[in-house]
Design a protein around this motif. Structure first.
Motif, PDB file in Angstrom:
ATOM      1  N   ASP A 199       0.512  -1.255   0.234  1.00  0.00           N
ATOM      2  CA  ASP A 199      -0.181   0.059  -0.218  1.00  0.00           C
ATOM      3  C   ASP A 199       0.783   1.181  -0.305  1.00  0.00           C
ATOM      4  O   ASP A 199       1.970   1.714   0.918  1.00  0.00           O
ATOM      5  CB  ASP A 199      -1.023   0.223   0.845  1.00  0.00           C
ATOM      6  CG  ASP A 199      -2.284  -0.988   1.155  1.00  0.00           C
ATOM      7  OD1 ASP A 199      -2.320  -1.822   0.265  1.00  0.00           O
ATOM      8  OD2 ASP A 199      -2.644  -1.088   1.535  1.00  0.00           O
ATOM      9  N   PHE A 200       0.618   1.930  -0.522  1.00  0.00           N
ATOM     10  CA  PHE A 200       1.237   3.451  -1.033  1.00  0.00           C
ATOM     11  C   PHE A 200       0.488   4.644  -2.036  1.00  0.00           C
ATOM     12  O   PHE A 200      -1.058   4.463  -1.946  1.00  0.00           O
ATOM     13  CB  PHE A 200       2.686   3.000  -1.503  1.00  0.00           C
ATOM     14  CG  PHE A 200       1.878   2.601  -3.436  1.00  0.00           C
ATOM     15  CD1 PHE A 200       2.526   3.886  -3.879  1.00  0.00           C
ATOM     16  CD2 PHE A 200       2.392   1.365  -3.874  1.00  0.00           C
ATOM     17  CE1 PHE A 200       1.467   2.737  -6.172  1.00  0.00           C
ATOM     18  CE2 PHE A 200       2.057   0.695  -4.684  1.00  0.00           C
ATOM     19  CZ  PHE A 200       1.584   2.079  -5.545  1.00  0.00           C
ATOM     20  N   THR A 201       0.866   5.778  -1.695  1.00  0.00           N
ATOM     21  CA  THR A 201       0.202   6.317  -1.534  1.00  0.00           C
ATOM     22  C   THR A 201       1.077   8.134  -2.955  1.00  0.00           C
ATOM     23  O   THR A 201       1.828   7.779  -2.817  1.00  0.00           O
ATOM     24  CB  THR A 201      -0.367   8.509  -0.556  1.00  0.00           C
ATOM     25  OG1 THR A 201       0.827   8.535  -0.160  1.00  0.00           O
ATOM     26  CG2 THR A 201      -0.607   7.259   0.218  1.00  0.00           C
ATOM     27  N   VAL A 202       0.197   7.940  -3.602  1.00  0.00           N
ATOM     28  CA  VAL A 202       0.617   8.849  -4.956  1.00  0.00           C
ATOM     29  C   VAL A 202      -0.299   9.643  -5.090  1.00  0.00           C
ATOM     30  O   VAL A 202      -1.506  10.124  -5.521  1.00  0.00           O
ATOM     31  CB  VAL A 202       0.237   7.672  -6.085  1.00  0.00           C
ATOM     32  CG1 VAL A 202       0.274   8.885  -7.738  1.00  0.00           C
ATOM     33  CG2 VAL A 202       1.306   6.637  -6.050  1.00  0.00           C
ATOM     34  N   PRO A 203       0.588  11.105  -5.792  1.00  0.00           N
ATOM     35  CA  PRO A 203       0.153  12.638  -5.769  1.00  0.00           C
ATOM     36  C   PRO A 203      -0.962  12.195  -6.918  1.00  0.00           C
ATOM     37  O   PRO A 203      -0.784  12.079  -7.984  1.00  0.00           O
ATOM     38  CB  PRO A 203       1.165  13.328  -6.019  1.00  0.00           C
ATOM     39  CG  PRO A 203       2.278  12.583  -5.492  1.00  0.00           C
ATOM     40  CD  PRO A 203       1.730  11.441  -5.509  1.00  0.00           C
ATOM     41  N   ALA A 204      -2.404  13.402  -6.692  1.00  0.00           N
ATOM     42  CA  ALA A 204      -3.765  13.045  -7.662  1.00  0.00           C
ATOM     43  C   ALA A 204      -3.625  13.561  -8.647  1.00  0.00           C
ATOM     44  O   ALA A 204      -3.989  12.657  -9.638  1.00  0.00           O
ATOM     45  CB  ALA A 204      -4.872  14.155  -6.527  1.00  0.00           C
ATOM     46  N   VAL A 205      -2.281  14.367  -9.253  1.00  0.00           N
ATOM     47  CA  VAL A 205      -1.822  14.510  -9.991  1.00  0.00           C
ATOM     48  C   VAL A 205      -1.846  13.465 -11.399  1.00  0.00           C
ATOM     49  O   VAL A 205      -1.188  13.368 -12.721  1.00  0.00           O
ATOM     50  CB  VAL A 205      -1.151  15.888 -10.574  1.00  0.00           C
ATOM     51  CG1 VAL A 205      -1.332  16.659  -9.653  1.00  0.00           C
ATOM     52  CG2 VAL A 205       0.551  15.163  -9.719  1.00  0.00           C
ATOM     53  N   TYR A 206      -1.052  12.510 -10.933  1.00  0.00           N
ATOM     54  CA  TYR A 206      -0.595  11.293 -11.628  1.00  0.00           C
ATOM     55  C   TYR A 206      -1.842  10.407 -11.268  1.00  0.00           C
ATOM     56  O   TYR A 206      -1.287   8.869 -12.254  1.00  0.00           O
ATOM     57  CB  TYR A 206       0.272  10.556 -10.978  1.00  0.00           C
ATOM     58  CG  TYR A 206       1.642  11.267 -10.657  1.00  0.00           C
ATOM     59  CD1 TYR A 206       2.465  11.387 -11.892  1.00  0.00           C
ATOM     60  CD2 TYR A 206       2.307  12.230  -9.313  1.00  0.00           C
ATOM     61  CE1 TYR A 206       3.211  12.544 -11.678  1.00  0.00           C
ATOM     62  CE2 TYR A 206       3.186  12.489  -9.819  1.00  0.00           C
ATOM     63  CZ  TYR A 206       3.843  12.241 -11.052  1.00  0.00           C
ATOM     64  OH  TYR A 206       5.467  13.345 -11.285  1.00  0.00           O
ATOM     65  N   LEU A 207      -2.871  10.983 -11.409  1.00  0.00           N
ATOM     66  CA  LEU A 207      -4.410  10.060 -11.857  1.00  0.00           C
ATOM     67  C   LEU A 207      -4.593   9.427 -12.825  1.00  0.00           C
ATOM     68  O   LEU A 207      -4.948   7.995 -12.510  1.00  0.00           O
ATOM     69  CB  LEU A 207      -5.344  10.874 -11.028  1.00  0.00           C
ATOM     70  CG  LEU A 207      -7.072   9.992 -10.671  1.00  0.00           C
ATOM     71  CD1 LEU A 207      -6.793   8.569  -9.545  1.00  0.00           C
ATOM     72  CD2 LEU A 207      -8.202  10.629 -10.015  1.00  0.00           C
ATOM     73  N   ARG A 208      -4.403  10.219 -13.360  1.00  0.00           N
ATOM     74  CA  ARG A 208      -5.012   9.539 -14.921  1.00  0.00           C
ATOM     75  C   ARG A 208      -3.967   8.706 -15.665  1.00  0.00           C
ATOM     76  O   ARG A 208      -3.597   7.521 -16.448  1.00  0.00           O
ATOM     77  CB  ARG A 208      -4.467  10.726 -15.711  1.00  0.00           C
ATOM     78  CG  ARG A 208      -3.264  11.475 -16.170  1.00  0.00           C
ATOM     79  CD  ARG A 208      -3.503  12.733 -17.123  1.00  0.00           C
ATOM     80  NE  ARG A 208      -2.614  13.429 -17.622  1.00  0.00           N
ATOM     81  CZ  ARG A 208      -1.864  14.518 -17.720  1.00  0.00           C
ATOM     82  NH1 ARG A 208      -3.625  14.841 -18.453  1.00  0.00           N
ATOM     83  NH2 ARG A 208      -1.328  15.437 -18.104  1.00  0.00           N
ATOM     84  N   ASN A 209      -2.248   8.385 -14.989  1.00  0.00           N
ATOM     85  CA  ASN A 209      -1.837   8.028 -15.620  1.00  0.00           C
ATOM     86  C   ASN A 209      -1.936   5.893 -14.513  1.00  0.00           C
ATOM     87  O   ASN A 209      -0.926   5.416 -14.877  1.00  0.00           O
ATOM     88  CB  ASN A 209      -0.397   7.654 -15.054  1.00  0.00           C
ATOM     89  CG  ASN A 209       0.257   9.442 -15.444  1.00  0.00           C
ATOM     90  OD1 ASN A 209      -0.053  10.055 -14.702  1.00  0.00           O
ATOM     91  ND2 ASN A 209       0.135   9.507 -17.436  1.00  0.00           N
ATOM     92  N   LEU A 210      -2.244   6.283 -13.430  1.00  0.00           N
ATOM     93  CA  LEU A 210      -2.857   4.703 -12.731  1.00  0.00           C
ATOM     94  C   LEU A 210      -3.654   3.696 -13.189  1.00  0.00           C
ATOM     95  O   LEU A 210      -5.210   4.484 -13.700  1.00  0.00           O
ATOM     96  CB  LEU A 210      -3.891   5.272 -11.209  1.00  0.00           C
ATOM     97  CG  LEU A 210      -1.579   6.081 -10.616  1.00  0.00           C
ATOM     98  CD1 LEU A 210      -3.070   6.732  -9.199  1.00  0.00           C
ATOM     99  CD2 LEU A 210      -0.602   5.378 -10.412  1.00  0.00           C
ATOM    100  N   HIS A 211      -4.238   2.402 -13.386  1.00  0.00           N
ATOM    101  CA  HIS A 211      -4.629   1.629 -14.025  1.00  0.00           C
ATOM    102  C   HIS A 211      -3.874  -0.129 -12.955  1.00  0.00           C
ATOM    103  O   HIS A 211      -2.450  -0.044 -12.884  1.00  0.00           O
ATOM    104  CB  HIS A 211      -4.656   2.291 -15.313  1.00  0.00           C
ATOM    105  CG  HIS A 211      -3.149   1.641 -16.542  1.00  0.00           C
ATOM    106  ND1 HIS A 211      -2.825  -0.350 -16.069  1.00  0.00           N
ATOM    107  CD2 HIS A 211      -2.273   2.104 -16.629  1.00  0.00           C
ATOM    108  CE1 HIS A 211      -2.225   0.290 -17.047  1.00  0.00           C
ATOM    109  NE2 HIS A 211      -1.682   1.307 -17.243  1.00  0.00           N
TER     110      HIS A 211
END
Length: 374
Positions: A199-211
């Motif tokens: 489990d880790f957190t990623v800045p929301a600006v990268y949301l479109r890069n996550l899948h």
């Protein structure tokens, strides 16, 4: 009648008129020569395949994990595991006092069997008309009640034997044989560490890069920076309002059981690839929160610079991604920016290679000038 000017004053005015007359009669003698175009170095906007790289810190959790506890207040009569032992699903881990429940189960079994015999007897009599329907219904109720009491007693007896709900490794045991345990008292932990959740957190600006299915690489200093490969399996359904980050969960294979729950991992995600426009970082002219470049245009055979605002994206070593404001193959000024102004004529001293062609190489200004003179 006006007063005549003093003699010295008349001489001064006469000299000024003479100089003015000479300037008007010979304009080329005092005019400045045309300014020489400013020498600059330019670079063509290039296209480069970029992969968004995201780094994060995360914590490991076992794929399945429980704290083993009792459902009854009983004494432990037997412990069938050692600290850190690997166990299989269904294996008996702990046994507790069950003599009373065993006796009650025997009684419940006898009562259920007797009720079944009475039901079968009355059912045969009812077929021949020797027993009423009311008596048959009464025997059915008695049998169902006896069977329910048997099932309840059997269930309580099973609660006194703790089984492994899944295969895994047990932790340190917290009790001993003869200890009285109650619901909620921890006996040990059981982890399924064949796979590990990260489990880790990623800045929301990268949301479109996550899948889901996005490959990741994780490593830990505790294991000498050994790399473990995995993939994203789920993304949280909300963004944290304070940190503006979203929680992501990945799954790592742990065949050798090296990874432990709670271990801190450095996560490296390589998001989607794209073809991006890039220019040298030296071409940027930042002003407040905006970024500008000087673009060279050919107008009537002359090189004229235009000041243009651009939007930048990801920063690379020595270069930046351009999201809009430029087109491929346009030429931007990289050296000589301090001497030029919008609309000014320039002379191209040298042209740098596009960044995509020398990415990772160091470009020296002296080498560019020397190659231009040669």
């Amino acid at each position: 009648m006006s007063n005549p000017l003093p003699c010295g004053t008349r001489g001064s005015f006469s000299l000024s008129f003479i100089l003015l007359a000479l300037a008007l009669s010979s304009p080329t003698s005092l005019a400045q020569a045309p300014a020489k175009p400013t020498e600059v170095i330019v670079q063509a906007v290039s296209t480069l395949e970029l992969t968004t790289q995201i780094e994060a810190l995360g914590s490991l959790r076992a794929n399945e994990t429980i704290t083993l506890t009792s459902n009854e207040t009983k004494k432990i009569t037997r412990i069938n595991f050692d600290d850190g032992q690997r166990v299989e699903q269904g294996q008996i881990l702990v046994e507790m006092t069950s003599r009373e429940e065993s006796a009650l189960l025997e009684e419940a079994r006898f009562n259920a069997d007797e009720a079944k015999k009475q039901l079968d007897r009355v059912r045969e009599l009812a077929k021949r008309g020797a027993a009423s329907q009311a008596e048959l219904d009464q025997r059915i109720r008695e049998f169902e009640a006896a069977r329910a009491r048997y099932n309840a007693t059997e269930s309580r007896l099973k609660d006194l034997v703790l089984l492994a709900p899944f295969s895994g490794v047990v932790g340190l045991r917290q009790v001993s044989v003869g200890a009285l345990v109650s619901p909620g008292n921890a006996i040990t932990t059981l982890n399924d560490d064949s796979k590990m959740k990260l489990d880790f957190t990623v800045p929301a600006v990268y949301l479109r890069n996550l899948h889901q299915g996005l490959p990741i690489v994780a490593k830990s200093r505790d294991l000498g920076d050994k790399e473990f490969e995995g993939e994203v399996v789920s993304i949280d359904n909300q963004i944290d309002e304070v940190t503006r980050a979203i929680k992501v969960r990945a799954l790592l294979d742990n065949k050798n059981h090296e990874l432990k729950q709670g271990m801190l991992m450095l996560v490296d995600l390589k998001a989607s690839s794209r073809n991006a426009l890039v220019i040298s970082e030296a071409a940027l002219v930042p002003q407040a929160s905006n970024n500008f470049v000087f673009v060279m245009n050919e107008v009537n055979g002359e090189s004229i610079v235009e000041r243009r605002q651009i939007t930048i994206g990801e920063r690379l070593p020595g270069a930046v991604e351009v999201l809009n404001g430029l087109s491929a193959q346009e030429k931007v000024v990289t050296h000589g920016l301090q001497k030029i102004r919008p609309g000014q004529k320039v002379q191209v001293l040298a042209e740098e290679k596009p960044f995509a062609e020398h990415a990772g190489e160091k470009s020296h200004l002296s080498d560019l000038i020397k190659s231009a003179k040669n």
